[in-house]
Enzyme design. Structure first.
Site, PDB file in Angstrom:
ATOM      1  CE  LYS A 175      -3.337   2.463   2.828  1.00 44.56           C
ATOM      2  NZ  LYS A 175      -4.218   2.329   4.182  1.00 44.56           N
ATOM      3  CE  LYS A 228      -6.306   2.048  -0.525  1.00 43.41           C
ATOM      4  NZ  LYS A 228      -6.838   2.209   0.925  1.00 43.41           N
TER       5      LYS A 228
END
Length: 303
Positions: A175, A228
């Site tokens: 992420k 992400k």
């Protein structure tokens, strides 16, 4: 390559406290904050399209505290939403985001130490407590997004020790500290009151470190890994797919969603074509799951 199957898509859903609420999010047209009593009504048309699952995000409008204790309140919006969805849509996989940022008074993903920095170890304890409360409510998958070192192991241990070894753990394993989260933070009211999250989210300039984060989460017991954001990171997604046998999820984040809408509204691009191309690109790069706000309009774009 054919368009991704509906079963590969997961729809993020924002659950709030109160009753009778279905409030559009201005920065994310077509998405709403929904109270639990209207959740079945909100999800039914999406489930009917064959979308594989939902990913629940909660928040509180009560007094937030330094530890984010609302995140693991058994009476919280997420904890109440899970059994509602499981009863109404038994074939729909219910996933839950596990983080503290929407519940802390300072907007960070864990409690702060005396120097004003996020306390990693204390955060892991609270994240494990939050994940366990979701599992107890019936979640199929818990997904820690706080990016604390050791959070996956802490949650895996808590689940196993409490006989929730069948609850899957989807790690936000790679992420990035991205500029693409703005609309989401509006939706969740979760922007930090001071500082930023670059100290515990991955640098988008360092590919090796980002992939190492996923390696560590796999070692700690993750069942699913995630990249992400996704559209700016197809190289990362493809490389992660090559180096793991675990399922890989791609989170098509709020900024990626809203920028296509803004482009289409200005007449600078065809929305149907852009959505099809972007979701197909994620599928082509190796995503087994695609977490996307477009899931609610799947039937429209599948044609």
């Amino acid at each position: 390559m054919p368009f991704p199957a509906a079963s590969k898509l997961v729809w993020p859903v924002f659950v709030v406290e109160g009753k009778g609420r279905m409030e559009e999010i201005p920065s994310m047209p077509g998405q709403c904050r929904v109270s639990v009593d209207r959740l079945e009504e909100w999800v039914a048309p999406v489930a009917a399209q064959g979308v594989g699952g939902v990913l629940l995000f909660g928040q509180t409008e009560q007094d937030k505290d330094a530890a984010g204790s609302g995140a693991f309140d058994p009476r919280g919006a997420v904890q109440q939403a899970i059994p509602v969805l499981k009863r109404a849509f038994p074939s729909c996989v219910v996933m839950t985001d596990v983080c503290l940022c929407a519940y802390t008074s300072h907007g960070h993903c864990g409690p702060l130490d005396r120097h004003g920095q996020v306390d990693n170890d204390a955060s892991c304890e609270l994240l494990a407590k939050t994940a366990l409360s979701h599992a107890q409510a019936g979640a199929d998958v818990v997904a820690p997004s706080a990016m604390m070192d050791g959070q996956v192991m802490a949650i895996r241990d808590a689940l196993d020790e409490n006989d929730f070894d069948q609850t899957l753990l989807m790690a936000y394993s790679t992420k990035f500290a991205s500029a693409m989260y703005g609309p989401f933070r509006d939706a969740e009211n979760s922007s930090p009151s001071a500082g930023d999250r670059k100290g515990y989210q991955a640098s988008y300039a360092n590919l090796r470190a980002a992939l190492r984060e996923s390696d560590l989460d796999e070692e700690e017991g993750a069942d699913i890994l995630m990249v992400k954001p996704s559209l700016f990171y197809l190289d990362v997604l493809a490389k992660l797919r090559e180096r793991t046998d675990l399922p890989v999820a791609a989170y098509n984040v709020s900024g990626e969603y809203s920028m296509l809408i803004a482009t289409a509204e200005r007449g600078w691009g065809d929305l149907h074509g852009m959505v099809r191309e972007s979701l197909t690109a994620l599928d082509r790069a190796g995503a087994d799951l695609i977490i996307s706000y477009w899931a609610s309009r799947y039937a429209e774009f599948a044609q």
